[in-house]
Design a protein around this motif. Structure first.
Motif, PDB file in Angstrom:
ATOM      1  N   GLY A 122       9.490  -6.133  15.286  1.00 28.75           N
ATOM      2  CA  GLY A 122      10.439  -6.249  14.182  1.00 28.75           C
ATOM      3  C   GLY A 122       9.790  -5.957  12.835  1.00 28.75           C
ATOM      4  O   GLY A 122      10.360  -5.261  11.997  1.00 28.75           O
ATOM      5  N   TYR A 123       8.584  -6.480  12.627  1.00 21.41           N
ATOM      6  CA  TYR A 123       7.866  -6.198  11.376  1.00 21.41           C
ATOM      7  C   TYR A 123       7.624  -4.698  11.228  1.00 21.41           C
ATOM      8  O   TYR A 123       7.767  -4.139  10.133  1.00 21.41           O
ATOM      9  N   THR A 124       7.248  -4.047  12.319  1.00 19.34           N
ATOM     10  CA  THR A 124       6.969  -2.612  12.278  1.00 19.34           C
ATOM     11  C   THR A 124       8.242  -1.821  11.979  1.00 19.34           C
ATOM     12  O   THR A 124       8.230  -0.911  11.137  1.00 19.34           O
ATOM     13  N   LEU A 125       9.324  -2.178  12.654  1.00 17.77           N
ATOM     14  CA  LEU A 125      10.602  -1.497  12.395  1.00 17.77           C
ATOM     15  C   LEU A 125      11.069  -1.719  10.962  1.00 17.77           C
ATOM     16  O   LEU A 125      11.584  -0.804  10.315  1.00 17.77           O
ATOM     17  N   ALA A 126      10.896  -2.933  10.448  1.00 14.89           N
ATOM     18  CA  ALA A 126      11.307  -3.229   9.071  1.00 14.89           C
ATOM     19  C   ALA A 126      10.494  -2.414   8.071  1.00 14.89           C
ATOM     20  O   ALA A 126      11.051  -1.874   7.106  1.00 14.89           O
ATOM     21  N   THR A 127       9.203  -2.313   8.290  1.00 15.83           N
ATOM     22  CA  THR A 127       8.356  -1.540   7.382  1.00 15.83           C
ATOM     23  C   THR A 127       8.763  -0.066   7.375  1.00 15.83           C
ATOM     24  O   THR A 127       8.908   0.540   6.313  1.00 15.83           O
TER      25      THR A 127
ATOM     26  N   ALA B 299      14.753   3.837   3.832  1.00 20.46           N
ATOM     27  CA  ALA B 299      15.777   3.445   2.859  1.00 20.46           C
ATOM     28  C   ALA B 299      15.342   3.740   1.431  1.00 20.46           C
ATOM     29  O   ALA B 299      16.166   4.108   0.586  1.00 20.46           O
ATOM     30  N   MET B 300      14.060   3.598   1.148  1.00 19.25           N
ATOM     31  CA  MET B 300      13.545   3.822  -0.206  1.00 19.25           C
ATOM     32  C   MET B 300      12.994   5.234  -0.387  1.00 19.25           C
ATOM     33  O   MET B 300      12.431   5.548  -1.439  1.00 19.25           O
ATOM     34  N   LEU B 301      13.140   6.067   0.654  1.00 24.24           N
ATOM     35  CA  LEU B 301      12.642   7.445   0.628  1.00 24.24           C
ATOM     36  C   LEU B 301      11.141   7.496   0.336  1.00 24.24           C
ATOM     37  O   LEU B 301      10.664   8.299  -0.466  1.00 24.24           O
ATOM     38  N   ASN B 302      10.401   6.607   1.006  1.00 23.84           N
ATOM     39  CA  ASN B 302       8.956   6.528   0.846  1.00 23.84           C
ATOM     40  C   ASN B 302       8.299   6.782   2.202  1.00 23.84           C
ATOM     41  O   ASN B 302       8.156   5.866   3.009  1.00 23.84           O
ATOM     42  N   PRO B 303       7.876   8.024   2.460  1.00 27.81           N
ATOM     43  CA  PRO B 303       7.276   8.347   3.757  1.00 27.81           C
ATOM     44  C   PRO B 303       5.990   7.585   4.051  1.00 27.81           C
ATOM     45  O   PRO B 303       5.613   7.430   5.203  1.00 27.81           O
TER      46      PRO B 303
ATOM     47  N   CYS C 292       5.525   4.519   3.955  1.00 26.10           N
ATOM     48  CA  CYS C 292       5.829   3.297   4.716  1.00 26.10           C
ATOM     49  C   CYS C 292       5.735   3.541   6.218  1.00 26.10           C
ATOM     50  O   CYS C 292       5.321   2.647   6.964  1.00 26.10           O
ATOM     51  N   ILE C 293       6.111   4.714   6.645  1.00 28.46           N
ATOM     52  CA  ILE C 293       6.028   5.018   8.073  1.00 28.46           C
ATOM     53  C   ILE C 293       4.566   5.103   8.500  1.00 28.46           C
ATOM     54  O   ILE C 293       4.184   4.575   9.545  1.00 28.46           O
ATOM     55  N   VAL C 294       3.732   5.701   7.669  1.00 26.32           N
ATOM     56  CA  VAL C 294       2.299   5.794   7.951  1.00 26.32           C
ATOM     57  C   VAL C 294       1.674   4.402   7.964  1.00 26.32           C
ATOM     58  O   VAL C 294       0.946   4.041   8.904  1.00 26.32           O
ATOM     59  N   THR C 295       1.975   3.615   6.941  1.00 22.99           N
ATOM     60  CA  THR C 295       1.365   2.283   6.872  1.00 22.99           C
ATOM     61  C   THR C 295       1.926   1.345   7.946  1.00 22.99           C
ATOM     62  O   THR C 295       1.225   0.429   8.370  1.00 22.99           O
ATOM     63  N   ALA C 296       3.145   1.577   8.394  1.00 22.87           N
ATOM     64  CA  ALA C 296       3.698   0.769   9.499  1.00 22.87           C
ATOM     65  C   ALA C 296       2.882   1.001  10.767  1.00 22.87           C
ATOM     66  O   ALA C 296       2.583   0.051  11.502  1.00 22.87           O
TER      67      ALA C 296
ATOM     68  N   ALA D 296       0.834  -1.213   0.000  1.00 21.05           N
ATOM     69  CA  ALA D 296       0.000   0.000   0.000  1.00 21.05           C
ATOM     70  C   ALA D 296       0.863   1.255   0.000  1.00 21.05           C
ATOM     71  O   ALA D 296       0.543   2.237  -0.680  1.00 21.05           O
ATOM     72  N   ALA D 297       1.966   1.227   0.742  1.00 24.87           N
ATOM     73  CA  ALA D 297       2.851   2.394   0.792  1.00 24.87           C
ATOM     74  C   ALA D 297       3.428   2.701  -0.587  1.00 24.87           C
ATOM     75  O   ALA D 297       3.503   3.868  -0.984  1.00 24.87           O
ATOM     76  N   PHE D 298       3.819   1.664  -1.322  1.00 33.63           N
ATOM     77  CA  PHE D 298       4.382   1.908  -2.648  1.00 33.63           C
ATOM     78  C   PHE D 298       3.311   2.343  -3.642  1.00 33.63           C
ATOM     79  O   PHE D 298       3.575   3.179  -4.510  1.00 33.63           O
ATOM     80  N   LEU D 299       2.093   1.821  -3.500  1.00 29.47           N
ATOM     81  CA  LEU D 299       0.998   2.287  -4.351  1.00 29.47           C
ATOM     82  C   LEU D 299       0.646   3.742  -4.026  1.00 29.47           C
ATOM     83  O   LEU D 299       0.425   4.547  -4.936  1.00 29.47           O
ATOM     84  N   LEU D 300       0.589   4.061  -2.748  1.00 27.62           N
ATOM     85  CA  LEU D 300       0.297   5.442  -2.355  1.00 27.62           C
ATOM     86  C   LEU D 300       1.373   6.397  -2.872  1.00 27.62           C
ATOM     87  O   LEU D 300       1.058   7.498  -3.339  1.00 27.62           O
ATOM     88  N   GLN D 301       2.625   5.979  -2.798  1.00 25.65           N
ATOM     89  CA  GLN D 301       3.712   6.834  -3.284  1.00 25.65           C
ATOM     90  C   GLN D 301       3.616   7.015  -4.805  1.00 25.65           C
ATOM     91  O   GLN D 301       3.942   8.083  -5.323  1.00 25.65           O
ATOM     92  N   ALA D 302       3.156   5.988  -5.510  1.00 22.15           N
ATOM     93  CA  ALA D 302       3.024   6.085  -6.966  1.00 22.15           C
ATOM     94  C   ALA D 302       1.893   7.033  -7.362  1.00 22.15           C
ATOM     95  O   ALA D 302       2.020   7.792  -8.325  1.00 22.15           O
ATOM     96  N   TYR D 303       0.774   6.976  -6.616  1.00 23.31           N
ATOM     97  CA  TYR D 303      -0.389   7.776  -6.992  1.00 23.31           C
ATOM     98  C   TYR D 303      -0.505   9.096  -6.232  1.00 23.31           C
ATOM     99  O   TYR D 303      -1.102  10.043  -6.738  1.00 23.31           O
ATOM    100  N   PHE D 304       0.013   9.144  -5.016  1.00 25.38           N
ATOM    101  CA  PHE D 304      -0.026  10.355  -4.193  1.00 25.38           C
ATOM    102  C   PHE D 304       1.363  10.592  -3.612  1.00 25.38           C
ATOM    103  O   PHE D 304       1.581  10.411  -2.419  1.00 25.38           O
ATOM    104  N   PRO D 305       2.312  10.962  -4.467  1.00 26.34           N
ATOM    105  CA  PRO D 305       3.701  11.048  -3.991  1.00 26.34           C
ATOM    106  C   PRO D 305       3.893  12.133  -2.935  1.00 26.34           C
ATOM    107  O   PRO D 305       3.339  13.226  -3.034  1.00 26.34           O
ATOM    108  N   LEU D 306       4.653  11.762  -1.931  1.00 26.75           N
ATOM    109  CA  LEU D 306       5.095  12.715  -0.919  1.00 26.75           C
ATOM    110  C   LEU D 306       6.548  13.026  -1.225  1.00 26.75           C
ATOM    111  O   LEU D 306       7.369  12.121  -1.358  1.00 26.75           O
ATOM    112  N   SER D 307       6.839  14.293  -1.370  1.00 31.45           N
ATOM    113  CA  SER D 307       8.205  14.660  -1.722  1.00 31.45           C
ATOM    114  C   SER D 307       9.107  14.540  -0.500  1.00 31.45           C
ATOM    115  O   SER D 307       8.694  14.751   0.635  1.00 31.45           O
TER     116      SER D 307
END
Length: 157
Positions: A98-103, A109-113, A115-119, A24-35
């Motif tokens: 661990g799952y939360t920290l990894a997300t 690491a991928m500069l996708n904010p 992921c922090i929201v979806t985590a 979901a984080a990568f889809l959100l970044q694709a359609y609603f990018p956060l700079s």
């Protein structure tokens, strides 16, 4: 024997919840990018890498502790022993932590904010869907020992 003693979950939801959170984080970044500010990108990537490595170490340590105590790793299986050693001394849910920290780390690491929201959303969903039932299962299996453990150990951090 009550239903909680049988098994805590009918299906192991948490890995799917976190996988869906990352997708979901990568889809959100694709359609609603956060700079992301271009300054100090390497710091964000390094912090993300450290979070992911910490998550892997925490998960492996927690799983190894469960195996050493001869109980199940899978959240949809019945626990045979109350584990209070290893990372379980510090948190009741080190694998989910661990799952939360990894997300979140993947997001840094991928500069996708996103992921922090979806985590955070995945952690809330895991708490509502899995952790509450798992704790009822452990309470019914181990009674006062589990209550004592809960009083001395936090659920997340």
């Amino acid at each position: 024997m009550n239903a909680y003693r049988m098994k805590p979950l009918a299906f192991p939801w948490p890995p799917l919840i976190y996988g869906a959170a990352i997708a979901a984080a990568f889809l959100l970044q694709a359609y609603f990018p956060l700079s992301v500010a271009e300054t100090n990108v390497w710091i964000a990537r390094a912090a993300g890498g450290i979070l992911v490595m910490t998550a892997i170490v925490l998960d492996v340590w927690a799983m190894r502790t469960l195996l050493d105590c001869h109980t199940t790793i899978l959240p949809n299986r019945c626990s045979t022993h109350l584990v209070t050693s290893g990372p379980y001394r510090f948190t009741r849910n080190p694998i989910y932590l661990g799952y939360t920290l990894a997300t979140a780390g993947i997001g840094l690491a991928m500069l996708n904010p996103w992921c922090i929201v979806t985590a955070m959303i995945a952690a809330g969903m895991t708490n509502a869907i899995a952790i509450k039932r798992e704790e009822m299962h452990l309470l019914s299996r181990f009674g006062i020992d589990f209550e004592r453990y809960c009083n001395g150990t936090t659920r997340w951090i």
